[in-house]
Design an enzyme around this catalytic site. Structure first.
Site, PDB file in Angstrom:
ATOM      1  N   SER A 240     -26.664  27.286  78.951  1.00  0.00           N
ATOM      2  CA  SER A 240     -27.100  25.572  79.010  1.00  0.00           C
ATOM      3  C   SER A 240     -28.135  25.543  80.145  1.00  0.00           C
ATOM      4  CB  SER A 240     -26.151  24.667  78.956  1.00  0.00           C
ATOM      5  OG  SER A 240     -25.374  24.837  80.146  1.00  0.00           O
TER       6      SER A 240
ATOM      7  N   HIS B 247     -25.077  25.172  72.251  1.00  0.00           N
ATOM      8  CA  HIS B 247     -26.845  25.009  72.169  1.00  0.00           C
ATOM      9  C   HIS B 247     -27.481  25.931  71.047  1.00  0.00           C
ATOM     10  CE1 HIS B 247     -27.521  22.574  75.736  1.00  0.00           C
ATOM     11  NE2 HIS B 247     -26.427  22.939  76.362  1.00  0.00           N
TER      12      HIS B 247
ATOM     13  N   LYS C 101     -25.115  17.804  69.790  1.00  0.00           N
ATOM     14  CA  LYS C 101     -26.587  18.357  70.339  1.00  0.00           C
ATOM     15  C   LYS C 101     -27.347  18.158  69.268  1.00  0.00           C
ATOM     16  CE  LYS C 101     -24.871  20.132  74.572  1.00  0.00           C
ATOM     17  NZ  LYS C 101     -23.814  21.050  75.058  1.00  0.00           N
TER      18      LYS C 101
END
Ligand SMILES: *Cc1c(COP(=O)(O)O)cnc(C)c1O
Length: 402
Positions: free
Chosen positions: A183, A211, A242
């Site tokens: 990240s 991610h 996300k």
């Protein structure tokens, strides 16, 4: 009471003096390509909303409809009365999406890591973890009694050495754990080699694709799909917070793992499940990933354009291979100064310093999304050029590639 408060106040004041107590940025607008903060419209390079789904009309409509049909809250933990048909439907869709036998959702990606690590790892087991893994993995490991081995970031030879050490100690289960995409640096785990080393040592693999889901792989299926490793990674953790644009975490794994989690994962057992609106919005998001693949294409086109622009300006973007692009400037102070200078020029990007990253690797972290226009990205690059110049960052040794 007063002694305790006095000591807490001292601690707070120390943090404030050292500049580490940053005020929260308060958005006065939806989470989107541009946001309003303190009355000013800024280009948003700080969000994990990779595909622009937070404001997608289909997600919003699904949330509203579900609240009307199913109510505002779930009313209990999953194992008591908090499992509605929507929860199970989402889990079947997530298992399909990830190519696994089953899946289980938890309240967040953080809760998913705590739940799965606490369930899979006991005193007789060992975990081998990349040193730059996310805090939720570190916390999850800390809550277990498993023996811990840490390997240098993305270093397969060190992984092999740590696997050897775990094996010599005679462990029941050995689990190798890695982020799929890291990240802070935006680099990708060397998953094919990692899986090979784990298999050779009789260890299982867990990937946290927070991610990577929505970003890598066919229709955003993540790193396992990106590398064609289906069936060779035991556990895929993901987040719905996300790229999916809503809230939640999940574990995609064989059915036996799902059933063990239902029995033993403490955040699953002792914390209430998602409201129907959240679940329905997540289902709509998975639909959008399939029906609007152009969003993923646009995300990558924006990534290439923005990264190339930053590099052309002479900034050090580290090892990034994904839409997370750090602009590494040195000390935490320099990183914060760059973030402030960008903000003054209409760009919202967070400065990140020690202890989140090493002392000399302070940075402004940028994340582009599918919904940024070329004009917005060019304006942001203009702000980087001007801010870098104003702070004397461009042309100075630590800000520029050798
Ligand atoms: C963001 C993140 C999480 C936490 O996910 P939430 O849904 O926000 O709790 C877990 N793991 C990694 C690698 C992350 O980047």
């Amino acid at each position: 009471m007063t002694d305790c408060l006095a000591s807490l106040t001292d601690e707070r004041d120390d943090l404030r003096r050292s500049g580490r107590l940053r005020p929260l940025a308060v958005l006065e607008s939806p989470q989107d390509a541009e946001v309003v903060i303190e009355g000013r419209r800024l280009i948003n390079l700080s969000s994990n909303n990779y595909l622009g789904l937070t404001t997608h009309p289909k997600l919003i409509a699904a949330a509203v409809d579900a609240a009307r049909t199913w109510g505002a809250g779930a009313g209990a933990v999953r194992t008591i009365a908090g499992t509605q048909a929507l929860h199970e439907e989402l889990e079947r869709r997530l298992a399909d999406f990830k190519g696994t036998e089953a899946a289980l959702t938890l309240q967040s990606g953080y809760a998913a890591n705590l739940g799965v690590l606490g369930t899979v790892l006991g005193e007789a087991d060992a975990v081998v973890s990349d040193e730059l893994n996310h805090a939720s993995i570190i916390d999850g490991i800390r809550l277990t009694k498993a023996a811990r081995y840490r390997f240098r970031h993305r270093d397969l030879d060190d992984l092999e050495a740590q696997l050897g050490a775990a094996r010599r100690d005679g462990r029941r289960r050995v689990l190798v754990v890695t982020d799929g995409v890291f990240s802070m640096d935006g680099d990708i785990a060397p998953l094919p080699g990692l899986v090979e080393r784990a298999e050779a040592a009789g260890a299982a693999v867990m990937v946290d694709d927070a991610h990577a889901s929505g970003v890598l792989g066919r229709h955003g299926r993540g790193t396992v799909d990106h590398f064609g490793l289906h069936g060779r990674v035991l556990i895929q953790v993901g987040t719905l917070s996300k790229a999916i644009g809503v809230l939640g975490g999940y574990v995609a794994a064989p059915l036996a793992v799902r059933e063990l989690l239902i029995h033993a994962a403490r955040p699953f057992l002792f914390s209430t499940s998602h409201p129907p609106a959240v679940v329905a919005a997540c289902l709509a998001a998975l639909e959008v990933l399939e029906t609007e693949p152009d969003r993923q294409d646009r995300l990558w086109a924006n990534t290439r354009r923005f990264k190339a622009g930053l590099e052309a300006l002479g900034f050090d973007c580290g090892q990034s291979e994904t839409p997370i692009t750090p602009v590494i400037v040195g000390s935490a102070d320099r990183a914060m100064a760059l973030a402030d200078a960008l903000r003054a020029r209409g760009v919202f990007a967070q400065g990140i310093g020690f202890p989140t990253v090493p002392r000399d690797r302070g940075r402004v972290r940028t994340i582009v999304s599918a919904s940024h226009t070329d004009a917005q990205l060019d304006r942001a690059l203009g702000a980087f050029a001007a801010a870098g110049q104003a702070l004397g960052l461009r042309g100075s040794a630590s800000a520029v590639r050798p």
